[in-house]
Design a protein around this motif. Sequence first.
Motif, PDB file in Angstrom:
ATOM      1  N   ASN A  28       2.909  -5.956 -10.845  1.00 41.56           N
ATOM      2  CA  ASN A  28       3.863  -4.649 -10.561  1.00 41.56           C
ATOM      3  C   ASN A  28       4.230  -4.487  -9.184  1.00 41.56           C
ATOM      4  OD1 ASN A  28       4.350  -3.277 -13.498  1.00 41.56           O
ATOM      5  ND2 ASN A  28       2.344  -4.171 -13.606  1.00 41.56           N
ATOM      6  N   LEU A  29       3.185  -4.478  -8.287  1.00 40.58           N
ATOM      7  CA  LEU A  29       3.748  -4.249  -6.764  1.00 40.58           C
ATOM      8  C   LEU A  29       4.588  -5.361  -6.546  1.00 40.58           C
ATOM      9  CD1 LEU A  29       0.304  -3.301  -5.251  1.00 40.58           C
ATOM     10  CD2 LEU A  29       2.331  -1.648  -5.537  1.00 40.58           C
ATOM     11  N   ILE A  63       3.965   5.040  -4.392  1.00 43.61           N
ATOM     12  CA  ILE A  63       3.021   5.713  -3.662  1.00 43.61           C
ATOM     13  C   ILE A  63       1.886   4.644  -3.342  1.00 43.61           C
ATOM     14  CG2 ILE A  63       1.288   7.550  -3.438  1.00 43.61           C
ATOM     15  CD1 ILE A  63       3.246   9.235  -5.006  1.00 43.61           C
ATOM     16  N   LEU A  64       1.225   3.872  -4.484  1.00 46.32           N
ATOM     17  CA  LEU A  64       0.458   2.758  -4.128  1.00 46.32           C
ATOM     18  C   LEU A  64       0.802   1.782  -3.317  1.00 46.32           C
ATOM     19  CD1 LEU A  64      -2.199   1.609  -5.209  1.00 46.32           C
ATOM     20  CD2 LEU A  64      -1.092   0.551  -7.033  1.00 46.32           C
ATOM     21  N   HIS A  65       2.104   1.447  -3.522  1.00 43.01           N
ATOM     22  CA  HIS A  65       2.497   0.330  -2.647  1.00 43.01           C
ATOM     23  C   HIS A  65       2.559   1.036  -1.019  1.00 43.01           C
ATOM     24  CE1 HIS A  65       6.100  -1.826  -0.694  1.00 43.01           C
ATOM     25  NE2 HIS A  65       5.553  -2.634  -1.169  1.00 43.01           N
ATOM     26  N   ARG A  66       3.029   2.379  -0.752  1.00 43.13           N
ATOM     27  CA  ARG A  66       2.847   2.694   0.606  1.00 43.13           C
ATOM     28  C   ARG A  66       1.416   2.499   1.297  1.00 43.13           C
ATOM     29  NH1 ARG A  66       6.798   5.085   3.466  1.00 43.13           N
ATOM     30  NH2 ARG A  66       8.627   3.989   2.823  1.00 43.13           N
ATOM     31  N   PHE A  67       0.415   2.730   0.380  1.00 41.98           N
ATOM     32  CA  PHE A  67      -0.995   2.902   0.823  1.00 41.98           C
ATOM     33  C   PHE A  67      -1.346   1.497   1.727  1.00 41.98           C
ATOM     34  CE2 PHE A  67      -2.218   6.353  -1.746  1.00 41.98           C
ATOM     35  CZ  PHE A  67      -2.828   6.939  -0.532  1.00 41.98           C
ATOM     36  N   TYR A  68      -0.566   0.176   1.046  1.00 44.02           N
ATOM     37  CA  TYR A  68      -0.995  -1.025   1.428  1.00 44.02           C
ATOM     38  C   TYR A  68       0.137  -1.361   2.984  1.00 44.02           C
ATOM     39  CZ  TYR A  68      -3.591  -1.390  -2.888  1.00 44.02           C
ATOM     40  OH  TYR A  68      -4.357  -1.311  -3.892  1.00 44.02           O
ATOM     41  N   GLN A  69       0.730  -0.428   3.195  1.00 43.53           N
ATOM     42  CA  GLN A  69       1.680  -0.733   4.113  1.00 43.53           C
ATOM     43  C   GLN A  69       1.079  -1.080   5.505  1.00 43.53           C
ATOM     44  OE1 GLN A  69       4.851   2.278   4.749  1.00 43.53           O
ATOM     45  NE2 GLN A  69       6.021   1.010   6.150  1.00 43.53           N
ATOM     46  N   TYR A 117       5.111  -6.782   1.556  1.00 41.14           N
ATOM     47  CA  TYR A 117       3.723  -7.168   2.160  1.00 41.14           C
ATOM     48  C   TYR A 117       2.816  -7.757   0.909  1.00 41.14           C
ATOM     49  CZ  TYR A 117       4.393  -2.071   2.333  1.00 41.14           C
ATOM     50  OH  TYR A 117       4.634  -0.727   1.915  1.00 41.14           O
ATOM     51  N   VAL A 118       2.978  -6.914  -0.287  1.00 41.40           N
ATOM     52  CA  VAL A 118       2.198  -7.349  -1.329  1.00 41.40           C
ATOM     53  C   VAL A 118       2.613  -8.743  -1.684  1.00 41.40           C
ATOM     54  CG1 VAL A 118       1.300  -6.710  -3.414  1.00 41.40           C
ATOM     55  CG2 VAL A 118       1.884  -4.969  -1.944  1.00 41.40           C
ATOM     56  N   THR A 119       4.009  -9.069  -1.742  1.00 45.48           N
ATOM     57  CA  THR A 119       4.140 -10.647  -2.073  1.00 45.48           C
ATOM     58  C   THR A 119       3.682 -11.375  -0.899  1.00 45.48           C
ATOM     59  OG1 THR A 119       6.261  -9.580  -3.265  1.00 45.48           O
ATOM     60  CG2 THR A 119       6.298 -12.112  -2.477  1.00 45.48           C
ATOM     61  N   SER A 120       3.877 -11.146   0.217  1.00 48.05           N
ATOM     62  CA  SER A 120       3.165 -12.133   1.237  1.00 48.05           C
ATOM     63  C   SER A 120       1.714 -12.258   1.158  1.00 48.05           C
ATOM     64  CB  SER A 120       3.452 -11.250   2.645  1.00 48.05           C
ATOM     65  OG  SER A 120       4.870 -11.246   3.009  1.00 48.05           O
ATOM     66  N   TYR A 121       1.048 -11.159   0.723  1.00 49.82           N
ATOM     67  CA  TYR A 121      -0.541 -11.330   0.393  1.00 49.82           C
ATOM     68  C   TYR A 121      -0.589 -12.348  -0.590  1.00 49.82           C
ATOM     69  CZ  TYR A 121      -5.228 -10.488  -1.177  1.00 49.82           C
ATOM     70  OH  TYR A 121      -6.687 -10.636  -1.498  1.00 49.82           O
ATOM     71  N   ALA A 122       0.199 -12.124  -1.743  1.00 48.45           N
ATOM     72  CA  ALA A 122      -0.186 -13.002  -2.826  1.00 48.45           C
ATOM     73  C   ALA A 122       0.233 -14.572  -2.595  1.00 48.45           C
ATOM     74  CB  ALA A 122       0.846 -12.511  -4.067  1.00 48.45           C
TER      75      ALA A 122
END
Length: 324
Positions: A231-232, A162-168, A244-249
């Motif tokens: 963890n994301l 759910i946290l992951h989807r907030f960053y989508q 997309y979190v990996t892309s940001y990192a």
Amino acid sequence: MENKKLTMLTRLLDQTGSPRKTFETCMQKVIGSIKSIRAYYSGRNINSSDVDLALMMVVDGCFILEFINNLSSDDNNEFSNNRLRSTNIALDLVLLENQIPYFVLLDIYNYLTVDRNLQRPALNTMLKFLLDHINPFEEPLKDDDQNVRGTILSDHFHILGILHRFYQPINFKLPAIKTPPTAHSVVELIKVGVKIMADKDLAWPLAMKFDNTLRMPVVRIDNFFEVVLRNLIAYEQYSPVENYVTSYAMAMDMLVATPADIAKLGKLGVIVSHLGSDEKVAHMINNICKNVNLQDFYYMEPWKKIAQYHTKHSPRQFRVFKRT
């Protein structure tokens, strides 16, 4: 926390007026879904019996429900009054290895609130309060996102999902990667005239855009930041979700080559550091994606524009222009 879990379980059950009956019914509901629960952990060696596994789900589920209710409550309690302790527990709840199926939480919660008349806010509301507690970005999570609500109603996700989807990103078409993006550090970009600024008016929480100015989200860098992002990223690497979190990192890793880049981002208000030194922040960012494959990159378009701008305005090109 095992003793604390049992205390929280007892506290929650006592509020229903008939704790034994409530507990037995919760166990029956979970045992009824035990095949789905075992399928959720396929690939992991779970030797527990059905009853032991169901007991684990009920104890953990009730602990989570009572914790997030206390966290979002205006009343003074041991969690709302101690931010460090509550944040550490909240971080535990987003560790990939600690996830339990969302449908287990929902089944228990629905029974407690509907059948047992336990007055509580909507589960979605309490979960968002939990995730806001550990969100490392300055902009609060937006709860009007239809994709997030769709995820919350899905049987296939958990709190980390759910946290992951907030960053989508919303309505975003992923550009194809033909060649790896060119990396330029913050110091390099500033030397050729690129402006970098914090931007709160972004299309999605992790967005970066470039129009001779690189606009980025404001992020708080602390020990919690590393736990949440790692963890994301692990979730993206091992689940059928977009990275997309990996892309940001990865993008941050490209922008940060030395502690001097962190110092610049700090002065520009893009990074709020709580680690004490720029060296620690740079080391964390440079290592957070170590051994992670870059399959998709959500910043190809701005990175292409940055590369073109850098080539056009580099000192070498300027020397050629002066000589001509």
